[in-house]
Motif scaffolding. Structure first.
Motif: not given
Length: 127
Positions: A30-39, A105-106
C-alpha cells in the motif's frame, strides 16, 4: 487495510522437457496517496529457455501474460516480453533471471491467470 486475496490456481514450476521453468510469487503493498498494489515476480531458470543469436551475443526472450480477474471481469492485464541477460559466449554459465511487474489494484478478491512462453523455441507450448 483489507487483505487482497489472489488465489493462484497455477503453480509455475514445472519439470517438463521443452518447457520454461520459472518460479512465480507476488507481494501486496500500500502506497499512501496511490493506494493498494501488487508486485509480481518471475524467477526464470536460465537453463530451461532457448537463446537467440544477436550481433553481440545470445539472449532469451519470453512472452508473459498476466490478467487479474474479479467477478468474471478483467481488472488489469499485461502482455509483455521478458528479456534475459545477453551472453557473449554460448558456453558461458547460464544464470537465472528475474522479472518484476506492478499492478495497481484496489482491495478485493482476484483470480490471477498466468501464461509464459519461450519466444525463441518454436516447439514451446508455453505454461
Amino acid at each position: 487495510m483489507k487483505n487482497v486475496l489472489i488465489p493462484i490456481f497455477f503453480f509455475l514450476t514445472l519439470p517438463l522437457l521443452a518447457q520454461v521453468r520459472a518460479d512465480f510469487t507476488y507481494a501486496r503493498f500500500f502506497a499512501p496517496g496511490q493506494g493498494a498494489y501488487v508486485e509480481t515476480y518471475f524467477n526464470v531458470d536460465g537453463q530451461s529457455v532457448a537463446y537467440d543469436t544477436l550481433p553481440k551475443g545470445y539472449q532469451a526472450r519470453l512472452e508473459a501474460t498476466l490478467s487479474f480477474e474479479q467477478d468474471s471481469a478483467i481488472k488489469d492485464f499485461k502482455k509483455y516480453e521478458i528479456l534475459g541477460p545477453v551472453l557473449t559466449n554460448p558456453d558461458s554459465f547460464i544464470a537465472d533471471f528475474v522479472d518484476v511487474q506492478r499492478f495497481m489494484l484496489p482491495d478485493g478478491d482476484y483470480s490471477l491467470n498466468i501464461a509464459l512462453r519461450d519466444l525463441n523455441n518454436t516447439t514451446s507450448k508455453g505454461v
